[in-house]
Design a protein around this motif. Structure first.
Motif, PDB file in Angstrom:
ATOM      1  N   SER A   5       5.076   5.143  14.032  1.00 54.03           N
ATOM      2  CA  SER A   5       5.269   4.756  15.422  1.00 54.03           C
ATOM      3  C   SER A   5       4.298   3.656  15.825  1.00 54.03           C
ATOM      4  CB  SER A   5       5.079   5.990  16.318  1.00 54.03           C
ATOM      5  OG  SER A   5       5.449   5.702  17.640  1.00 54.03           O
ATOM      6  N   GLY A   6       4.494   3.144  17.028  1.00 57.07           N
ATOM      7  CA  GLY A   6       3.592   2.131  17.561  1.00 57.07           C
ATOM      8  C   GLY A   6       4.081   0.727  17.299  1.00 57.07           C
ATOM      9  N   THR A   7       3.164  -0.219  17.355  1.00 55.61           N
ATOM     10  CA  THR A   7       3.522  -1.638  17.226  1.00 55.61           C
ATOM     11  C   THR A   7       4.087  -1.988  15.857  1.00 55.61           C
ATOM     12  OG1 THR A   7       1.246  -2.191  16.617  1.00 55.61           O
ATOM     13  CG2 THR A   7       1.829  -2.426  18.949  1.00 55.61           C
ATOM     14  N   HIS A   8       3.746  -1.214  14.850  1.00 53.91           N
ATOM     15  CA  HIS A   8       4.240  -1.480  13.486  1.00 53.91           C
ATOM     16  C   HIS A   8       5.220  -0.403  13.017  1.00 53.91           C
ATOM     17  CE1 HIS A   8       1.655  -4.921  12.896  1.00 53.91           C
ATOM     18  NE2 HIS A   8       0.660  -4.222  13.400  1.00 53.91           N
ATOM     19  N   LYS A   9       5.889   0.233  13.976  1.00 57.28           N
ATOM     20  CA  LYS A   9       6.834   1.313  13.682  1.00 57.28           C
ATOM     21  C   LYS A   9       7.842   0.884  12.610  1.00 57.28           C
ATOM     22  CE  LYS A   9      10.343   4.215  15.812  1.00 57.28           C
ATOM     23  NZ  LYS A   9      10.973   4.627  17.057  1.00 57.28           N
ATOM     24  N   GLY A  10       7.988   1.734  11.596  1.00 58.36           N
ATOM     25  CA  GLY A  10       8.951   1.480  10.537  1.00 58.36           C
ATOM     26  C   GLY A  10       8.446   0.604   9.407  1.00 58.36           C
ATOM     27  N   LYS A  11       7.259   0.020   9.550  1.00 58.62           N
ATOM     28  CA  LYS A  11       6.704  -0.859   8.517  1.00 58.62           C
ATOM     29  C   LYS A  11       6.418  -0.053   7.253  1.00 58.62           C
ATOM     30  CE  LYS A  11       4.549  -4.554   6.882  1.00 58.62           C
ATOM     31  NZ  LYS A  11       5.322  -5.654   6.377  1.00 58.62           N
ATOM     32  N   ARG A  12       7.003  -0.480   6.148  1.00 56.33           N
ATOM     33  CA  ARG A  12       6.784   0.180   4.861  1.00 56.33           C
ATOM     34  C   ARG A  12       5.659  -0.531   4.123  1.00 56.33           C
ATOM     35  NH1 ARG A  12       9.809   4.205   3.903  1.00 56.33           N
ATOM     36  NH2 ARG A  12      11.835   4.449   4.849  1.00 56.33           N
ATOM     37  N   LEU A  13       4.801   0.262   3.520  1.00 56.10           N
ATOM     38  CA  LEU A  13       3.669  -0.262   2.767  1.00 56.10           C
ATOM     39  C   LEU A  13       3.713   0.314   1.367  1.00 56.10           C
ATOM     40  CD1 LEU A  13       0.971   0.295   5.524  1.00 56.10           C
ATOM     41  CD2 LEU A  13       2.033  -1.881   4.909  1.00 56.10           C
ATOM     42  N   LEU A  14       3.469  -0.531   0.392  1.00 52.74           N
ATOM     43  CA  LEU A  14       3.479  -0.095  -0.999  1.00 52.74           C
ATOM     44  C   LEU A  14       2.081  -0.266  -1.570  1.00 52.74           C
ATOM     45  CD1 LEU A  14       5.302   0.971  -3.240  1.00 52.74           C
ATOM     46  CD2 LEU A  14       5.769  -1.381  -3.896  1.00 52.74           C
ATOM     47  N   ALA A  15       1.399   0.828  -1.775  1.00 52.24           N
ATOM     48  CA  ALA A  15       0.038   0.781  -2.316  1.00 52.24           C
ATOM     49  C   ALA A  15       0.083   0.566  -3.822  1.00 52.24           C
ATOM     50  CB  ALA A  15      -0.687   2.082  -1.999  1.00 52.24           C
ATOM     51  N   PRO A  16      -0.915  -0.131  -4.356  1.00 53.53           N
ATOM     52  CA  PRO A  16      -0.974  -0.302  -5.815  1.00 53.53           C
ATOM     53  C   PRO A  16      -1.034   1.047  -6.522  1.00 53.53           C
ATOM     54  CG  PRO A  16      -2.621  -1.675  -4.704  1.00 53.53           C
ATOM     55  CD  PRO A  16      -2.025  -0.776  -3.665  1.00 53.53           C
ATOM     56  N   LYS A  17      -0.360   1.145  -7.631  1.00 50.27           N
ATOM     57  CA  LYS A  17      -0.302   2.407  -8.375  1.00 50.27           C
ATOM     58  C   LYS A  17      -1.665   2.811  -8.949  1.00 50.27           C
ATOM     59  CE  LYS A  17       4.567   2.133  -9.643  1.00 50.27           C
ATOM     60  NZ  LYS A  17       5.018   2.841  -8.473  1.00 50.27           N
ATOM     61  N   LYS A  18      -2.568   1.839  -9.115  1.00 46.26           N
ATOM     62  CA  LYS A  18      -3.868   2.131  -9.729  1.00 46.26           C
ATOM     63  C   LYS A  18      -4.836   2.865  -8.797  1.00 46.26           C
ATOM     64  CE  LYS A  18      -5.888  -2.302  -8.483  1.00 46.26           C
ATOM     65  NZ  LYS A  18      -6.616  -3.455  -8.889  1.00 46.26           N
TER      66      LYS A  18
END
Length: 181
Positions: A5-18
């Motif tokens: 939620s909020g200003t970046h609602k729905g933003k998907r983030l992909l963290a490095p697997k390491k």
């Protein structure tokens, strides 16, 4: 992971697997923030995120308008990733590379919410040490809360200042507040 939620609602983030992390699931995070939404005004909150990992919880608070955010993690790549995402999304998150216990022993910061998501395989004595340091060092503002995420196999209900817990799948959030004397 995604920002709920909020200003970046729905933003998907992909963290490095390491990264050596286990981010809070979207389901558990959404449930936690539904609870907090009923009792807190996010733009006025100061938050310390211990064992911040990917920054998942910090991004959610920041997206909802919290301005005083401090994310602590001992892993260099985690801190680097949080700084990178904070810049990309224009989020004001102060990141500190530190052992959480050393940070808690030395910090002069106070917060409305201290959120801790240590490894699920932590020994009970380390969960207790987090709680004791937060309350003994008076790191919470008046009416503040310590929230510890842990596995369903860990029970923190006998700790001082424990008020309740909520379970979502394998994740459990235990809530602690300063007792009114």
């Amino acid at each position: 992971m995604r920002i709920i939620s909020g200003t970046h609602k729905g933003k998907r983030l992909l963290a490095p697997k390491k990264l050596p992390v286990r981010p809070t699931t979207d389901m558990a995070k959404e449930a936690l923030f539904n609870i907090l939404n009923n009792t807190h005004n996010f733009p006025q909150l100061s938050v310390i995120d211990l064992f911040a990992g990917t920054g998942n919880i910090s991004y959610e608070f920041a997206s909802r308008g919290s301005k005083q955010l401090t994310a602590i993690d001992a892993h260099y790549d985690c801190v680097k990733y949080i700084k990178k995402i904070s810049r990309e999304l224009d989020l004001d998150i102060n990141t500190i590379k530190s052992d959480v216990f050393k940070f808690l022993e030395k910090t002069s910061l106070k917060a409305d919410i201290v959120f801790a998501d240590p490894p699920y395989n932590f020994e009970l004595k380390y969960f207790k040490e987090i709680s004791e340091l937060v309350f003994d060092r008076q790191l919470l503002n008046t009416g503040g809360q310590l929230i510890i995420e842990h596995s369903k196999h860990t029970d923190l209900s006998n700790f001082t200042n424990f008020i309740s817990c909520r379970r979502y799948g394998n994740a459990v959030f235990s809530f602690f507040e300063t007792s009114e004397d």
